[in-house]
Design a protein around this motif. Structure first.
Motif, mmCIF file in Angstrom:
data_model
loop_
_atom_site.group_PDB
_atom_site.id
_atom_site.type_symbol
_atom_site.label_atom_id
_atom_site.label_comp_id
_atom_site.label_asym_id
_atom_site.label_seq_id
_atom_site.Cartn_x
_atom_site.Cartn_y
_atom_site.Cartn_z
ATOM 1 N N UNK A 187 0.826 -1.206 0.000
ATOM 2 C CA UNK A 187 0.000 0.000 0.000
ATOM 3 C C UNK A 187 0.865 1.264 0.000
ATOM 4 N N UNK A 188 1.704 1.362 -1.017
ATOM 5 C CA UNK A 188 2.635 2.481 -1.117
ATOM 6 C C UNK A 188 1.899 3.784 -1.383
ATOM 7 N N UNK A 189 2.415 4.859 -0.786
ATOM 8 C CA UNK A 189 1.865 6.182 -1.090
ATOM 9 C C UNK A 189 2.452 6.646 -2.428
ATOM 10 N N UNK A 190 2.023 7.798 -2.884
ATOM 11 C CA UNK A 190 2.438 8.280 -4.207
ATOM 12 C C UNK A 190 3.958 8.453 -4.313
ATOM 13 N N UNK A 191 4.566 9.063 -3.297
ATOM 14 C CA UNK A 191 6.019 9.267 -3.318
ATOM 15 C C UNK A 191 6.755 7.926 -3.349
ATOM 16 N N UNK A 192 6.313 6.972 -2.533
ATOM 17 C CA UNK A 192 6.946 5.657 -2.503
ATOM 18 C C UNK A 192 6.807 4.961 -3.853
ATOM 19 N N UNK A 193 5.641 5.072 -4.453
ATOM 20 C CA UNK A 193 5.418 4.435 -5.758
ATOM 21 C C UNK A 193 6.332 5.048 -6.825
ATOM 22 N N UNK A 194 6.468 6.365 -6.820
ATOM 23 C CA UNK A 194 7.362 7.028 -7.780
ATOM 24 C C UNK A 194 8.802 6.562 -7.591
ATOM 25 N N UNK A 195 9.221 6.450 -6.344
ATOM 26 C CA UNK A 195 10.588 5.971 -6.061
ATOM 27 C C UNK A 195 10.748 4.522 -6.512
ATOM 28 N N UNK A 196 9.732 3.712 -6.287
ATOM 29 C CA UNK A 196 9.770 2.313 -6.715
ATOM 30 C C UNK A 196 9.994 2.217 -8.218
ATOM 31 N N UNK A 197 9.253 3.010 -8.979
ATOM 32 C CA UNK A 197 9.399 3.014 -10.436
ATOM 33 C C UNK A 197 10.817 3.448 -10.823
#
Length: 148
Positions: free
Chosen positions: A42-52
């Motif tokens: 359940x990543x937040x937006x910032x975490x998801x961007x970093x993941x990508x």
């Protein structure tokens, strides 16, 4: 001689399989689909961007290392047992580098997890009988702190 090369390549494959089946609990950034990791934790937006971003970095680094593997395979002499051993050592070295890059990227991602996400990661690792990477989870100012 062809049979000998086949035996050496079989040993190389076994060595690389052992490298990837370590006791470390790999998160799998860049290997596992980003949306799966994002959904599970359940990543937040910032975490998801970093993941990508981390996934792209891992793919780039692995492409470089795969090119290195291909060059080692194509250019290294393979006419004697000594040369084949040297080839196996070089191959193992590159495979070890791939493992270190994966661990580095996974740890970077894990440091962005909040405590609940990190606890979930630890729980999943325990279920898989793997050792989780030890990182300090991030404290987010918008997170609700459980006072129990």
């Amino acid at each position: 001689m062809k049979r000998f090369r086949y035996i050496i390549w079989s040993v190389i494959i076994l060595i690389s399989a052992r490298v990837h089946s370590q006791a470390d609990c790999v998160l799998g950034v860049g290997v596992t689909n980003d949306s799966i990791i994002s959904e599970i934790f359940q990543l937040n937006e910032m975490q998801h961007e970093k993941l990508v971003s981390f996934s792209a970095e891992l793919k780039y680094r692995n492409d470089v290392l795969n090119n290195e593997l291909q060059n080692v395979k194509e250019r290294h002499p393979q006419s004697s047992e000594t040369e084949l051993r040297q080839l196996a050592d070089k191959y193992k070295s590159v495979m070890d580098s791939m493992g270190r890059v994966q661990a580095m990227i996974d740890k970077r991602m894990l440091t962005l997890f909040n405590s609940k996400q990190y606890e979930l990661y630890q729980s999943l690792c325990k279920q898989a009988y793997r050792s989780p990477y030890v990182v300090v989870p991030m404290v987010y100012t918008d997170s609700i702190v459980d006072k129990n």
